[in-house]
Design an enzyme around this catalytic site. Structure first.
Site, PDB file in Angstrom:
ATOM      1  N   CYS A 213       0.845  -1.183   0.000  1.00 33.95           N
ATOM      2  CA  CYS A 213       0.000   0.000   0.000  1.00 33.95           C
ATOM      3  C   CYS A 213       0.887   1.243   0.000  1.00 33.95           C
ATOM      4  O   CYS A 213       1.771   1.377   0.854  1.00 33.95           O
ATOM      5  CB  CYS A 213      -0.873  -0.017   1.251  1.00 33.95           C
ATOM      6  N   CYS A 216       0.273   3.063   3.621  1.00 38.21           N
ATOM      7  CA  CYS A 216       0.688   2.542   4.930  1.00 38.21           C
ATOM      8  C   CYS A 216       1.729   1.425   4.842  1.00 38.21           C
ATOM      9  O   CYS A 216       2.247   0.984   5.852  1.00 38.21           O
ATOM     10  CB  CYS A 216      -0.531   2.067   5.718  1.00 38.21           C
ATOM     11  N   CYS A 235      -6.335  -2.166   0.350  1.00 39.53           N
ATOM     12  CA  CYS A 235      -5.401  -2.361   1.460  1.00 39.53           C
ATOM     13  C   CYS A 235      -6.191  -2.855   2.658  1.00 39.53           C
ATOM     14  O   CYS A 235      -7.157  -2.210   3.070  1.00 39.53           O
ATOM     15  CB  CYS A 235      -4.700  -1.043   1.796  1.00 39.53           C
ATOM     16  N   CYS A 238      -5.627  -0.021   5.754  1.00 41.92           N
ATOM     17  CA  CYS A 238      -6.078   1.366   5.794  1.00 41.92           C
ATOM     18  C   CYS A 238      -7.172   1.587   4.747  1.00 41.92           C
ATOM     19  O   CYS A 238      -7.709   0.637   4.200  1.00 41.92           O
ATOM     20  CB  CYS A 238      -4.902   2.334   5.603  1.00 41.92           C
ATOM     21  N   ASP A 366      21.456  -1.735 -19.940  1.00 39.42           N
ATOM     22  CA  ASP A 366      21.360  -2.980 -19.186  1.00 39.42           C
ATOM     23  C   ASP A 366      20.223  -3.810 -19.769  1.00 39.42           C
ATOM     24  O   ASP A 366      19.076  -3.382 -19.775  1.00 39.42           O
ATOM     25  CB  ASP A 366      21.060  -2.632 -17.716  1.00 39.42           C
TER      26      ASP A 366
END
Lengths: 467, 242
Positions: A213, A216, A235, A238, A366
């Site tokens: 999340c 949080c 989530c 929260c 890369d």
């Protein structure tokens, strides 16, 4: 304004002519020159846009979505400025205005639709005053340049916070990394998203971002995934969750060359059809629809415009070689490549594949990212493929990746000569060809294809009717 | 049966490092060596002593902090297993984590697992680019090829380095050394990923894992022409010989 800006525009236009004469695409050079002479060029030019500026950013889908929005606004009768493909940093954005400005420094347009590179967002937002900022999605991309995704999102968040409250955000609700920006910036936001995708998955084996999340740090729970980290999530700790949608796609169907779905929005429902492969293109169309709706464009005009939209340069771009369909699609990061592979595997019949991997600066030096792409899908479904021809500066590494993905070695060929490699794939035994070049391989591949094959659909196949 | 473990694949997956697990698995399966690879994430149970091979990759700062806290709780058992011959490959962030500490730019020392005698300090400029290292495997030199992208500078103390830098920065850009080696632990800054095209090193890890399992460890030779050519491309470009 005045003399200095006029001089900047003259010099910019001269630079554009010169660079074209030398055979360069040089789409950002005019902007660079103009900004040297008049550092406030973009501020002054963009302030003249009559109805508003639309900024489009995010990892994937910027070019397509920008062109779709510009098409919608143009079809609605407005005069629109767009910055050209590949010139999405601040000098490229400035160049877009220089090209569309009179020498008197007068800009005559209703809307400007600007594709902006994520890293250039702070500079562009500071110099323009956008009416709408659209963010498509955030995936890992070119880590040797941008480093980690968290950092780039943080930079965009900071620059959005400095905007006036008159800016509206149009956000992809299905990407938690994008959706979090409403709460963090405090700007008014409109959300679009895709529900009821027929192949949506309960689990996701792909490499994905945003496991936690953004508010949080708790692990997010998904009800389903569309692709990458895009899906329906919440989530458990929260209040953060996939936001309520203002524009929702339902009942998605992808068939041969057509994508369609029902769209539910505040005032009703509509049926959206686009002639472009891939779920990601449906997301792009949904974003363009949402922006059009917000700007008050007639829904029928938007839908008609999207229906006739033709994929841009190297975005599942269609060619024909001896009556055989040939598709050219840029690949630049794992999520985009995975989506292209999903579209490839969905297509019927036997296929020949060409992949060109370069490791120049613009491609990402890369090439580790190739190992984050789920080529294992091709390993599992290799019966549907005749040959895989690898080209580009890192052709051998690409061939190795396919070998380790379980593609039988006898189906893999390395040919470092791109022209010969493309001839080889076009004359392959399958009924269709798919070409996947990385960024700096796209231009040469496109040129070679234009020479060897016919642009578009030579049979002029009818659009399947969708009621 | 080789028992292998991929630590935190959902979190440490920044630079295609899962290619290392793909290579390890495929090179076992192509030889009909049974291999079981378990994915272990935050809070999952694991007995390191029951495993033959453990892979630990690198991640972004936030994810690495989460992992450090989780691994700290398992530190003693991991150390015991390593002392007992557990084969480990640790890349980039995972490599730093096995050392004594990581010193931030402000001079704060963040303790690491303290299993290998090495430490890392934050650097201002990121070391990014192609990297070639000469590694001695069974007395024979092998040029190992990959790509590095790190800001930490690692200094090995009593542990041996993995090899000598032929091109690129390596551990810290100053002492010419790259990676670390201790018992059966191999550490490196090499992404690319490391194992697929450097198949000599992969086979070494498989041999060691078989040996730990008490199995016969003479490996059947595979056709490595694609691996060799993928490696040769970069060596040629950098003007080095195979």
């Amino acid at each position: 304004m005045g003399f200095r800006l006029s001089a900047a525009i003259l010099a910019g236009k001269a630079a554009a002519r010169l660079s074209r004469a030398c055979g360069y695409r040089g789409t950002s050079l005019p902007g660079l020159v103009a900004r040297k002479i008049c550092p406030a060029a973009l501020i002054d030019l963009s302030a003249q846009v009559r109805r508003g500026i639309i900024v489009v950013s995010g990892t994937n889908g910027k070019t397509t979505t920008t062109n779709m929005i510009a098409g919608v606004l143009g079809d609605a009768g407005y005069k629109v400025i767009v910055n050209r493909e590949g010139s999405n940093m601040i000098s490229g954005v400035t160049a877009g205005f220089v090209a569309n400005s009179a020498v008197s420094a007068h800009v005559d347009c209703d809307y400007a639709v600007l594709e902006v590179d994520e890293a250039s967002m702070p500079a562009v937002l500071e110099e323009t005053n956008p009416k709408v900022v659209l963010l498509t999605n955030f995936f890992r991309d070119q880590l040797d340049r941008y480093w980690e995704l968290d950092k780039i999102i943080g930079v965009i968040n900071d620059s959005l916070q400095k905007l006036k409250k008159s800016t509206t955000l149009v956000l992809n609700a299905d990407d938690p990394l994008v959706a979090q920006l409403r709460g963090k910036t405090g700007l008014p936001a409109i959300f679009y998203g895709l529900s009821g995708y027929e192949l949506a998955r309960k689990t996701n084996t792909q490499t994905r971002e945003a496991k936690f999340c953004p508010c949080c740090g708790f692990a997010l729970v998904y009800e389903f995934f569309n692709y990458g980290q895009l899906g329906t999530y919440y989530c458990p700790n929260c209040v953060f969750q996939r936001p309520e949608l203002q524009v929702e796609a339902l009942g998605t169907v992808s068939k041969s060359n057509v994508n369609c779905c029902r769209i539910r929005y505040k005032k009703g429902e509509a049926s959206l059809v686009i002639q472009a492969l891939g779920l990601y293109n449906l997301y792009n169309a949904l974003a363009a629809f949402t922006v059009g709706l917000h700007l008050g464009i007639n829904v029928r005009t938007i839908l008609n415009s999207l229906k006739k939209y033709q994929p841009v340069f190297g975005r599942m771009e269609r060619f024909t070689y001896k009556r055989k369909p040939v598709y050219l699609n840029l690949v630049k990061n794992p999520t985009g490549f995975n989506e292209a592979l999903a579209a490839l595997c969905d297509a019927e019949g036997m296929k020949d594949v060409f992949i060109a991997v370069n490791d120049n600066y613009a491609d990402s030096r890369d090439i580790s990212w190739l190992w984050d792409v789920d080529f294992e899908l091709l390993g599992r479904e290799h019966q549907a493929f005749e040959t895989f021809i690898c080209s580009g500066r890192r052709a051998e590494e690409m061939a190795l990746r396919l070998k380790y993905a379980g593609v039988p070695v006898e189906k893999i060929t390395v040919n470092n000569n791109m022209r010969l490699a493309i001839e080889q794939v076009l004359s392959g035994p399958a009924q269709a060809c798919y070409l996947f070049p990385t960024y700096t391989a796209l231009w040469p591949a496109h040129k070679i294809l234009e020479f060897l094959a016919v642009k578009g659909n030579a049979d002029d196949q009818r659009m399947p009717s969708v009621s | 049966m080789i028992s292998a473990c991929h630590l935190y694949p959902d979190l440490l997956n920044l630079y295609g490092d899962r290619g290392n697990i793909i290579a390890f698995r495929q090179r076992c399966e192509w030889r009909n060596i049974p291999v079981k690879i378990k994915s272990i994430s935050l809070g999952d149970k694991i007995e390191f002593k029951d495993y033959d091979f453990v892979f630990l990759g690198g991640g972004s700062d936030r994810e690495q902090n989460l992992i450090a806290a989780d691994l700290m709780k398992r530190r003693d058992r991991l150390k015991d297993a390593i002392e007992g011959g557990l084969v480990v490959l640790a890349i980039c962030g995972g490599y730093q984590l096995l050392g004594k500490y990581y010193q931030t730019a402000e001079g704060k020392q963040i303790p690491c697992l303290d299993i290998l005698d090495l430490y890392t300090t934050a650097g201002s400029k990121r070391l990014v680019g192609n990297l070639v290292v000469e590694v001695k495997l069974g007395g024979k030199p092998l040029k190992v090829v990959g790509f590095e992208n790190h800001s930490g500078r690692t200094y090995t103390r009593s542990v041996k380095p993995l090899g000598k830098v032929l091109c690129g920065s390596g551990n810290n850009g100053s002492d010419g050394l790259e990676g670390a080696r201790y018992k059966n632990v191999y550490c490196s800054y090499l992404h690319g990923p490391l194992l697929p095209k450097n198949s000599g090193l992969t086979d070494r890890l498989i041999s060691l894992a078989l040996k730990r399992r008490g199995m016969e460890y003479h490996l059947k030779q595979l056709d490595d022409s694609l691996e060799e050519s993928a490696r040769r491309v970069m060596l040629d470009r950098l003007g080095l010989r195979m």
